[in-house]
Design an enzyme around this catalytic site. Structure first.
Site, PDB file in Angstrom:
ATOM      1  N   CYS A 139     -55.780 -30.650 -29.401  1.00  0.00           N
ATOM      2  CA  CYS A 139     -55.249 -29.312 -29.130  1.00  0.00           C
ATOM      3  C   CYS A 139     -53.876 -29.162 -29.770  1.00  0.00           C
ATOM      4  O   CYS A 139     -52.938 -29.889 -29.413  1.00  0.00           O
ATOM      5  CB  CYS A 139     -55.138 -29.076 -27.632  1.00  0.00           C
ATOM      6  SG  CYS A 139     -54.345 -27.509 -27.204  1.00  0.00           S
TER       7      CYS A 139
ATOM      8  N   GLU B 143     -64.810 -23.187   6.684  1.00  0.00           N
ATOM      9  CA  GLU B 143     -63.988 -22.878   5.517  1.00  0.00           C
ATOM     10  C   GLU B 143     -62.991 -21.782   5.895  1.00  0.00           C
ATOM     11  O   GLU B 143     -63.304 -20.905   6.700  1.00  0.00           O
ATOM     12  CB  GLU B 143     -64.886 -22.416   4.369  1.00  0.00           C
ATOM     13  CG  GLU B 143     -64.189 -21.831   3.171  1.00  0.00           C
ATOM     14  CD  GLU B 143     -63.219 -22.808   2.531  1.00  0.00           C
ATOM     15  OE1 GLU B 143     -62.053 -22.414   2.337  1.00  0.00           O
ATOM     16  OE2 GLU B 143     -63.619 -23.954   2.247  1.00  0.00           O
TER      17      GLU B 143
ATOM     18  N   CYS C 260     -59.533 -34.904  -4.228  1.00  0.00           N
ATOM     19  CA  CYS C 260     -59.050 -34.659  -5.592  1.00  0.00           C
ATOM     20  C   CYS C 260     -57.644 -35.202  -5.804  1.00  0.00           C
ATOM     21  O   CYS C 260     -57.096 -35.059  -6.899  1.00  0.00           O
ATOM     22  CB  CYS C 260     -59.078 -33.166  -5.914  1.00  0.00           C
ATOM     23  SG  CYS C 260     -57.995 -32.182  -4.880  1.00  0.00           S
TER      24      CYS C 260
ATOM     25  N   GLN D 279     -67.000 -25.935  -9.208  1.00  0.00           N
ATOM     26  CA  GLN D 279     -66.548 -27.050 -10.029  1.00  0.00           C
ATOM     27  C   GLN D 279     -66.593 -26.659 -11.505  1.00  0.00           C
ATOM     28  O   GLN D 279     -67.593 -26.104 -11.969  1.00  0.00           O
ATOM     29  CB  GLN D 279     -67.414 -28.278  -9.785  1.00  0.00           C
ATOM     30  CG  GLN D 279     -67.037 -29.035  -8.525  1.00  0.00           C
ATOM     31  CD  GLN D 279     -65.701 -29.745  -8.643  1.00  0.00           C
ATOM     32  OE1 GLN D 279     -65.224 -29.997  -9.731  1.00  0.00           O
ATOM     33  NE2 GLN D 279     -65.105 -30.070  -7.501  1.00  0.00           N
TER      34      GLN D 279
ATOM     35  N   CYS E 117     -58.946 -22.994 -26.312  1.00  0.00           N
ATOM     36  CA  CYS E 117     -58.706 -24.064 -25.336  1.00  0.00           C
ATOM     37  C   CYS E 117     -59.789 -25.091 -25.572  1.00  0.00           C
ATOM     38  O   CYS E 117     -60.966 -24.845 -25.278  1.00  0.00           O
ATOM     39  CB  CYS E 117     -58.767 -23.522 -23.910  1.00  0.00           C
ATOM     40  SG  CYS E 117     -58.713 -24.818 -22.644  1.00  0.00           S
TER      41      CYS E 117
ATOM     42  N   ASP F 106     -63.963 -32.295   2.543  1.00  0.00           N
ATOM     43  CA  ASP F 106     -63.640 -31.978   1.153  1.00  0.00           C
ATOM     44  C   ASP F 106     -62.387 -31.098   1.094  1.00  0.00           C
ATOM     45  O   ASP F 106     -62.456 -29.931   0.728  1.00  0.00           O
ATOM     46  CB  ASP F 106     -64.840 -31.258   0.527  1.00  0.00           C
ATOM     47  CG  ASP F 106     -64.673 -31.021  -0.959  1.00  0.00           C
ATOM     48  OD1 ASP F 106     -63.749 -31.588  -1.544  1.00  0.00           O
ATOM     49  OD2 ASP F 106     -65.468 -30.254  -1.518  1.00  0.00           O
TER      50      ASP F 106
ATOM     51  N   CYS G  89     -53.066 -29.864 -19.988  1.00  0.00           N
ATOM     52  CA  CYS G  89     -53.572 -31.210 -20.256  1.00  0.00           C
ATOM     53  C   CYS G  89     -52.420 -32.216 -20.274  1.00  0.00           C
ATOM     54  O   CYS G  89     -51.383 -31.966 -20.879  1.00  0.00           O
ATOM     55  CB  CYS G  89     -54.302 -31.252 -21.598  1.00  0.00           C
ATOM     56  SG  CYS G  89     -55.858 -30.340 -21.615  1.00  0.00           S
TER      57      CYS G  89
ATOM     58  N   CYS H 199     -48.481 -25.655 -23.791  1.00  0.00           N
ATOM     59  CA  CYS H 199     -49.413 -25.500 -22.673  1.00  0.00           C
ATOM     60  C   CYS H 199     -49.311 -26.692 -21.728  1.00  0.00           C
ATOM     61  O   CYS H 199     -49.315 -27.846 -22.171  1.00  0.00           O
ATOM     62  CB  CYS H 199     -50.834 -25.358 -23.209  1.00  0.00           C
ATOM     63  SG  CYS H 199     -52.101 -25.358 -21.918  1.00  0.00           S
TER      64      CYS H 199
END
Length: 439
Positions: free
Chosen positions: A109, A319, A393, A266, A196, A366, A120, A117
């Site tokens: 990139c 939730e 995560c 996801q 991207c 989760d 990443c 950016c």
């Protein structure tokens, strides 16, 4: 399993908006004009181990410096981006590589790098080496925060092509010139891009990277469905948000979900089936069992679990996000053994009493990046499930919560980590817990 800040981080748990409002451009962290500020100071640093969060660790005059755009073993010239002469630590960007790691490569990139950016973290290396870095981070967090010696590896998710062209959902902000782009790291500044390279080709094909948006458009979201069709939503959006069809095959079953184009799903096509397969394999739900799905998002795990427990069982998904609850309720409308409730997970016990009789054989947990926390872990332990699947995560939050679970008599029996967000520092873990007397 279900996201996060504008810098291109993946969306987790409840949907969160990034770039949804036009704010004055500013840099977070130290004011360069503040007394004692070191912002802009250049340092020559020897780079040590990888740190949690996409940086590597260096030291200067006894202080830690977290340096982005580096790899372990390198020597770089770095420019301080945050910190003062009295700060406990500094943040910096590597602006010149004096001695490169053999793992360094030219980024795919052209918009990655210092001041560009912020999405990443590891464009300057391969996806394979990125997984080695993530493995080191997960192992260090588990060892330091939970006293767990993990010897696994972060695994590639099916469909990975050296970390490129996997992302099916992107959120962009618009700059003063009307062009869409991504936020710079720890900044509200918008960096316009022409592509991207971690997103699927259909994102670029929408034309969002070349269009000039009119005043008042603060951002644009793009969602690419399982059939490859792309939906773009301009922000602020008024009226009903379009739905996107997502198909998942896991555990020998194929199911469709209609998810809001601005809702959670996801972003790696291989992630949802991989995570569902692992949870079903490890928990082995039985007909007639009662299952609690906390932070259930759009009902992905809820629906597959309901298929396994059958009409004689019951699954309760809880939730807090209104849009996710709406999507989940629609997905489960014709599944009588499953129920979705909107609630703060910390106040779930009355709902468990009402719908599951105050007990659960299995729990899926989760949470968002901040983790579940001691209160939720204690609440789960009181239900005495035979097994808990924790989908995480953030390895730091996971390690903290595993320590809480140990205090409540639950032992870790399995932990797998997945590279669901190649080229970034993010990693997904699935941990299985059982009562310690069975562990």
């Amino acid at each position: 399993m279900p996201q996060r800040p504008r810098s291109g981080e993946p969306r987790r748990g409840r949907p969160e908006r990034r770039g949804g409002s036009r704010r004055p451009a500013r840099r977070t962290g130290s004011d360069p004009a503040a007394p004692g500020s070191m912002v802009g100071t250049e340092l020559v640093l020897d780079i040590g181990a990888v740190a949690h969060g996409g940086s590597c660790v260096a030291r200067t005059e006894g202080r830690v410096v977290f340096v982005r755009h580096t790899l372990p073993g390198e020597r770089v010239r770095a420019r301080v981006t945050d910190g003062t002469r009295t700060s406990r630590f500094l943040r910096a960007d590597a602006v010149e590589v004096l001695d490169a790691s053999p793992e360094r490569r030219t980024p795919a990139c052209p918009w990655s790098g210092p001041g560009r950016c912020g999405g990443c973290d590891w464009q300057h290396t391969s996806a394979a080496y990125g997984r080695e870095l993530k493995t080191a981070v997960v192992a260090e967090q588990l060892r330091r925060l939970a006293g767990i010696d993990w010897t696994g590896d972060v695994e590639a998710v099916p469909g990975d092509e050296d970390g490129l062209r996997w992302r099916t959902r992107v959120e962009l902000a618009t700059g003063p010139d009307g062009r869409a782009g991504f936020r710079a790291h720890r900044s509200h500044d918008v960096v316009p891009v022409e592509d991207c390279v971690i997103s699927v080709p259909q994102v670029r094909a929408t034309g969002i990277f070349t269009e000039r948006f009119e005043a008042g458009i603060t951002g644009v979201d793009v969602a690419v469905s399982s059939d490859g069709s792309a939906t773009a939503v301009l922000l602020p959006h008024r009226g009903e948000v379009p739905g996107v069809l997502e198909s998942v095959t896991a555990g020998g079953t194929s199911l469709d979900f209609e998810v809001s184009a601005r809702g959670f799903w996801q972003v790696h096509p291989g992630a949802a089936p991989t995570f569902v397969d692992e949870v079903l394999r490890q928990l082995a739900p039985r007909p007639g069992e009662r299952v609690l799905d906390l932070y259930c998002g759009v009902g992905l795990f809820t629906r597959f679990l309901a298929e396994r427990v059958g009409h004689s069982g019951a699954v309760l998904g809880i939730e807090g996000d209104e849009r996710a609850v709406s999507d989940a309720q629609a997905a489960l409308r014709e599944v009588p053994q499953a129920r979705i409730e909107r609630s703060d997970v910390r106040r779930a016990e009355p709902l468990v009493e009402r719908h599951l009789g105050g007990a659960a054989d299995l729990v899926v947990l989760d949470p968002p990046r901040t983790g579940a926390g001691r209160e939720v872990v204690q609440q789960i332990a009181r239900l005495r499930p035979r097994a808990v699947a924790y989908v995480a995560c953030d390895p730091s939050a996971l390690a903290r919560d595993l320590a809480y679970a140990a205090d409540e008599g639950y032992a870790l029996t399995s932990l797998r980590a997945f590279d669901a967000f190649p080229m970034t520092h993010h990693v997904e873990c699935i941990a299985i817990l059982v009562p310690a007397e069975r562990g």
